[in-house]
Write a protein that holds these residues in place. Structure first.
Motif, PDB file in Angstrom:
ATOM      1  N   CYS A  14       0.828  -1.214   0.000  1.00 16.74           N
ATOM      2  CA  CYS A  14       0.000   0.000   0.000  1.00 16.74           C
ATOM      3  C   CYS A  14       0.859   1.260   0.000  1.00 16.74           C
ATOM      4  O   CYS A  14       0.540   2.229  -0.701  1.00 16.74           O
ATOM      5  N   LEU A  15       1.939   1.256   0.773  1.00 21.06           N
ATOM      6  CA  LEU A  15       2.847   2.408   0.773  1.00 21.06           C
ATOM      7  C   LEU A  15       3.469   2.615  -0.602  1.00 21.06           C
ATOM      8  O   LEU A  15       3.513   3.746  -1.110  1.00 21.06           O
ATOM      9  N   TYR A  16       3.944   1.541  -1.198  1.00 20.71           N
ATOM     10  CA  TYR A  16       4.558   1.623  -2.529  1.00 20.71           C
ATOM     11  C   TYR A  16       3.559   2.114  -3.570  1.00 20.71           C
ATOM     12  O   TYR A  16       3.852   3.034  -4.336  1.00 20.71           O
ATOM     13  N   ALA A  17       2.364   1.535  -3.571  1.00 19.91           N
ATOM     14  CA  ALA A  17       1.337   1.957  -4.536  1.00 19.91           C
ATOM     15  C   ALA A  17       0.913   3.400  -4.277  1.00 19.91           C
ATOM     16  O   ALA A  17       0.654   4.155  -5.223  1.00 19.91           O
ATOM     17  N   GLY A  18       0.839   3.783  -3.014  1.00 20.49           N
ATOM     18  CA  GLY A  18       0.453   5.151  -2.683  1.00 20.49           C
ATOM     19  C   GLY A  18       1.482   6.175  -3.111  1.00 20.49           C
ATOM     20  O   GLY A  18       1.138   7.274  -3.542  1.00 20.49           O
ATOM     21  N   SER A  23      -3.623   5.987 -10.385  1.00 17.19           N
ATOM     22  CA  SER A  23      -4.946   5.834  -9.764  1.00 17.19           C
ATOM     23  C   SER A  23      -5.363   4.369  -9.652  1.00 17.19           C
ATOM     24  O   SER A  23      -5.979   3.986  -8.653  1.00 17.19           O
ATOM     25  N   ASP A  24      -5.032   3.554 -10.638  1.00 21.69           N
ATOM     26  CA  ASP A  24      -5.395   2.129 -10.569  1.00 21.69           C
ATOM     27  C   ASP A  24      -4.705   1.450  -9.392  1.00 21.69           C
ATOM     28  O   ASP A  24      -5.343   0.752  -8.598  1.00 21.69           O
ATOM     29  N   GLU A  25      -3.414   1.657  -9.283  1.00 18.93           N
ATOM     30  CA  GLU A  25      -2.646   1.013  -8.219  1.00 18.93           C
ATOM     31  C   GLU A  25      -3.097   1.492  -6.841  1.00 18.93           C
ATOM     32  O   GLU A  25      -3.261   0.682  -5.923  1.00 18.93           O
ATOM     33  N   ARG A  26      -3.303   2.784  -6.719  1.00 17.76           N
ATOM     34  CA  ARG A  26      -3.749   3.326  -5.424  1.00 17.76           C
ATOM     35  C   ARG A  26      -5.145   2.832  -5.071  1.00 17.76           C
ATOM     36  O   ARG A  26      -5.408   2.475  -3.921  1.00 17.76           O
ATOM     37  N   CYS A  32      -7.718  -3.232  -0.975  1.00 12.79           N
ATOM     38  CA  CYS A  32      -7.092  -4.344  -0.244  1.00 12.79           C
ATOM     39  C   CYS A  32      -6.950  -4.021   1.237  1.00 12.79           C
ATOM     40  O   CYS A  32      -7.242  -4.863   2.095  1.00 12.79           O
ATOM     41  N   LEU A  33      -6.515  -2.815   1.541  1.00 12.50           N
ATOM     42  CA  LEU A  33      -6.320  -2.425   2.938  1.00 12.50           C
ATOM     43  C   LEU A  33      -7.648  -2.375   3.698  1.00 12.50           C
ATOM     44  O   LEU A  33      -7.779  -2.971   4.772  1.00 12.50           O
ATOM     45  N   THR A 127       2.656  -1.377 -10.195  1.00 10.88           N
ATOM     46  CA  THR A 127       3.228  -0.105  -9.752  1.00 10.88           C
ATOM     47  C   THR A 127       4.633   0.075 -10.325  1.00 10.88           C
ATOM     48  O   THR A 127       4.979   1.150 -10.830  1.00 10.88           O
ATOM     49  N   TRP A 128       5.431  -0.969 -10.269  1.00  8.92           N
ATOM     50  CA  TRP A 128       6.787  -0.908 -10.810  1.00  8.92           C
ATOM     51  C   TRP A 128       6.769  -0.622 -12.308  1.00  8.92           C
ATOM     52  O   TRP A 128       7.519   0.229 -12.786  1.00  8.92           O
ATOM     53  N   ARG A 129       5.886  -1.299 -13.020  1.00 12.33           N
ATOM     54  CA  ARG A 129       5.801  -1.077 -14.470  1.00 12.33           C
ATOM     55  C   ARG A 129       5.322   0.331 -14.786  1.00 12.33           C
ATOM     56  O   ARG A 129       5.763   0.939 -15.751  1.00 12.33           O
ATOM     57  N   ARG A 130       4.436   0.875 -13.974  1.00  9.74           N
ATOM     58  CA  ARG A 130       4.001   2.252 -14.163  1.00  9.74           C
ATOM     59  C   ARG A 130       5.177   3.203 -13.982  1.00  9.74           C
ATOM     60  O   ARG A 130       5.366   4.135 -14.755  1.00  9.74           O
TER      61      ARG A 130
END
Length: 143
Positions: A14-18, A23-26, A32-33, A127-130
């Protein structure tokens, strides 16, 4: 896997995506959280957990599935389809228990929880690919 490991992976995802996600990842990370927190409150007491249909968890899982489908429908990326499909698999575990109340509680619990880890892994990869895509686009525009 232990609950502590799950909560650690969830928190880091969640921290990484945030921080690095779009917007998709977040959106997926927040779902999930929230779902994980709500699920912790709606499960049956320890002595009876998964021995019967976990109706509260089923409602949460179906809401998560609907949320993931909405993200997938508005996204221009493919990975949200994967998480929606994996969540559908988790949600179907409740149908299995409803059809066969004698289903072993450990098997029912595993079927509802197993796909959480691959879903979080997919969020990390997405997230990494983004990040990679944004860096490429930035280099292209500044060159």
């Amino acid at each position: 896997m232990t609950p502590h490991l799950y909560w650690t992976i969830l928190t880091l995802t969640c921290l990484y995506a945030g921080i690095a996600g779009g917007s998709d990842e977040r959106s997926v990370a927040i779902v999930c959280l929230v779902a994980s927190v709500v699920t912790a409150f709606v499960l049956s007491p320890w002595g009876h957990r998964y021995s019967q249909l976990e109706a509260g968890e089923m409602v949460v899982d179906l809401a998560v599935f609907a949320s993931f489908v909405l993200v997938a429908l508005r996204s221009d990326r493919f990975w949200p389809l994967w998480i929606a499909g994996l969540q559908l698999t988790s949600s179907l575990a409740h149908l299995m228990k409803g059809m066969n109340l004698d289903l072993v509680p450990q098997a029912y619990a595993a079927a509802t929880k197993f796909w959480s880890y691959p879903i979080l892994l997919i969020v990390i990869i997405g997230t990494w690919r983004r990040q990679q895509r944004v860096r490429r686009e930035h280099r292209t525009h500044t060159a």
